[in-house]
Enzyme design. Structure first.
Site, mmCIF file in Angstrom:
data_model
loop_
_atom_site.group_PDB
_atom_site.id
_atom_site.type_symbol
_atom_site.label_atom_id
_atom_site.label_comp_id
_atom_site.label_asym_id
_atom_site.label_seq_id
_atom_site.Cartn_x
_atom_site.Cartn_y
_atom_site.Cartn_z
ATOM 1 C CD GLU A 1 -67.951 51.433 -21.030
ATOM 2 O OE1 GLU A 1 -68.752 52.345 -21.302
ATOM 3 O OE2 GLU A 1 -68.132 50.627 -20.095
ATOM 4 C CD GLU B 1 -66.035 50.876 -16.491
ATOM 5 O OE1 GLU B 1 -67.280 50.998 -16.444
ATOM 6 O OE2 GLU B 1 -65.277 51.671 -17.083
#
Ligand code: AHR
Length: 507
Positions: A192, A310
């Protein structure tokens, strides 16, 4: 062709308000969309809350094996059909130095993890976690620290895991008791990195330059590894530009670009919650378009896929540092909707990882030493165990609804697969409607449905129903029926996930 009509009637479908809705699903197994990669049934363990310590690893517990890993977690992971597990983070990885977690345990440093505020003891490091992964039978997938980590650190980790002895880091591995290379194939280039919350967050240009150098050094250490670029997780207005920049820079080096998404019922609006995965699917298609653009621009032969590494429901425990979300029936439907999206897009989504495995936004929980399964366990298990082979197109005609910015959301959400080896047609159906069944005519257009059909349904009386250590309201109900013909009539009960697995004879 003889067409027989089988009525598989479900009494509960007529409960609730009014008449059931009607729908038609037409399936033609020659309309192939792509091979389903078993890696879409993956999972994720992060050093966060009780996922590692008190989750997969609990040496003092009666459940612990000789290495300190919980046997019940290992068994439930195997039963879930988990194909690949990502580690060690997550946000955690952006401050993690893997060398802290090798060698004699008593010499390992205790450090404060700035991502979640916990103390990391480093009791579970590379060699231990790989023992856990091996026990579950799942493929390991490591993510390197591109937040505070160095290029050398990333490259050295590949050498530690994958090189034959004779080099500094592979010899260190042997010294630590593991002479044979682990051959970790999947490596993520940071986590991320588009999010301001990330330790060492960078803009797209800076991330791409750094990740490119890491990728080169990692591949030069072991050219058999597969690399996953950190793609979008922060869906601000120009989110897709991140992926475009990353792919323009890294296309020669990476095999996947990662996407992340979490869904939440913030407005307490069932219909809206059920519509959220339509955005997920759209974001996959936007990213696929960018992959096509980049591959065309550079005349690439090598494919690049999406690793949706995710995904889950996560909103109640958003501010709780332990992320111990208690799931209900409604959340199980959202997980089934995510999985339908991945199967429908099997040509481009070649990996997906539910976040996470145990205790932390997880399909299994441990309460007072006892493992129990959350409602979201069951849709993933049904998909992982049965939905293999080729994703095939389904034409679906069903009533729709509008909510907020979501227009024409179909009540039935469908994915279908043909497993040639098992001669089986798999039909996955979520009925989004909160209180009406949908009476559906399913028409198979190529080959002949025959023999037995297994019908597995995840449902419960109320959308709010949860499971716990001593009660299981949401689970799978199985029934079997005979089918001989190409038209089936079936009523999908209100707020249900149903999987039909039917023998299909090709002509
Ligand atoms: O899975 C929980 C967290 O969600 C992960 O650490 C991070 O990558 C994401 O924001």
């Amino acid at each position: 062709m003889r067409i027989a009509l089988f009525v598989l009637f479900v009494a509960s479908s007529f409960c609730g308000n009014g008449q059931p809705l009607k729908a038609v699903i037409k399936i033609d197994v020659s309309r192939k969309k792509g091979e389903i990669d078993k890696l879409i049934y993956g999972n994720f363990t992060e050093h966060l809350g009780r996922c590692i310590y008190g989750g997969i690893y609990e040496p003092g517990s009666p459940q612990a094996n000789a290495d300190g890993f919980r046997k019940d977690v290992i068994q439930a992971t195997k039963d879930l059909g988990v194909s690949i597990i990502r580690w060690p983070g997550g946000n955690f990885v952006s401050g993690y130095h893997w060398e802290d977690g090798i060698g004699p345990r008593e010499k390992r440093p205790r450090r404060k993890d700035l991502a979640w505020g916990d103390v990391e003891t480093n009791e579970v490091g590379t060699d231990e976690w790989l023992q856990f992964a091996k026990a579950t039978g799942a493929e390991p997938y490591f993510c390197v620290n591109l937040g505070t980590g160095s290029l050398d650190e990333a490259r050295n980790w590949v050498e530690y895991c994958n090189a034959k002895t004779g080099l500094y880091y592979s010899d260190l591995r042997a010294k630590n008791g593991h002479p044979e290379p682990y051959r970790v194939k999947y490596w993520g280039l940071g986590n991320e990195m588009d999010g301001e919350w990330q330790i060492g967050h960078k803009n797209a240009e800076d991330y791409s330059k750094f990740a490119l150098e890491a990728a080169k050094m990692m591949k030069w250490s072991d050219d058999s590894i597969k690399l996953i670029a950190s793609g979008s997780s922060n869906y601000v207005r120009d989110w897709a530009e991140w992926n475009r920049t990353v792919l323009n820079r890294l296309h020669n080096w990476v095999d996947y670009i990662a996407l992340h998404n979490y869904s939440g019922n913030y407005d307490k609006d069932h219909n809206k919650f059920m519509a959220l995965t339509t955005t997920v699917e759209n974001n996959i298609k936007i990213t696929e378009g960018i992959i096509r653009e980049v591959r065309a621009k550079y005349k690439m032969k090598k494919p690049i896929y999406i690793a949706f590494d995710e995904y889950n429901v996560w909103y109640r425990a958003w501010n709780d540092k332990k992320l111990e979300e208690h799931y209900n029936m409604q959340d199980a439907l959202v997980v089934a909707l995510y999985l339908n999206v991945f199967v429908r897009n099997a040509h481009i989504v070649k990996m997906a990882n539910m976040a996470q495995l145990v205790n932390v936004i997880a399909p299994m929980m441990i309460t007072e030493g006892k493992l129990w399964k959350q409602p979201i366990y069951y849709p993933l298990q049904l998909f992982a165990q049965n939905c293999q082979g080729t994703s095939v197109d389904a034409w679906v005609e069903t009533d729709t609804y509008d909510v907020g910015n979501f227009k024409k959301v179909p009540y039935l959400d469908v994915s279908t697969a043909y497993n040639k080896a098992a001669a089986e047609l798999i039909i996955n159906v979520v009925n989004r409607h909160p209180d009406k069944g949908v009476t559906t005519t399913i028409v198979n257009q190529t080959g002949k449905l025959t023999g037995k059909a297994m019908i597995s349904e995840v449902n419960s009386n109320k959308l709010e129903d949860e499971n716990g250590p001593s009660s299981e309201l949401v689970k799978v109900a199985n029934k079997e029926t005979s089918v001989n013909g190409n038209t089936i009539q079936y009523t999908f009960p209100a707020h249900s996930f149903t999987q039909l697995k039917i023998k299909l004879q090709q002509e």
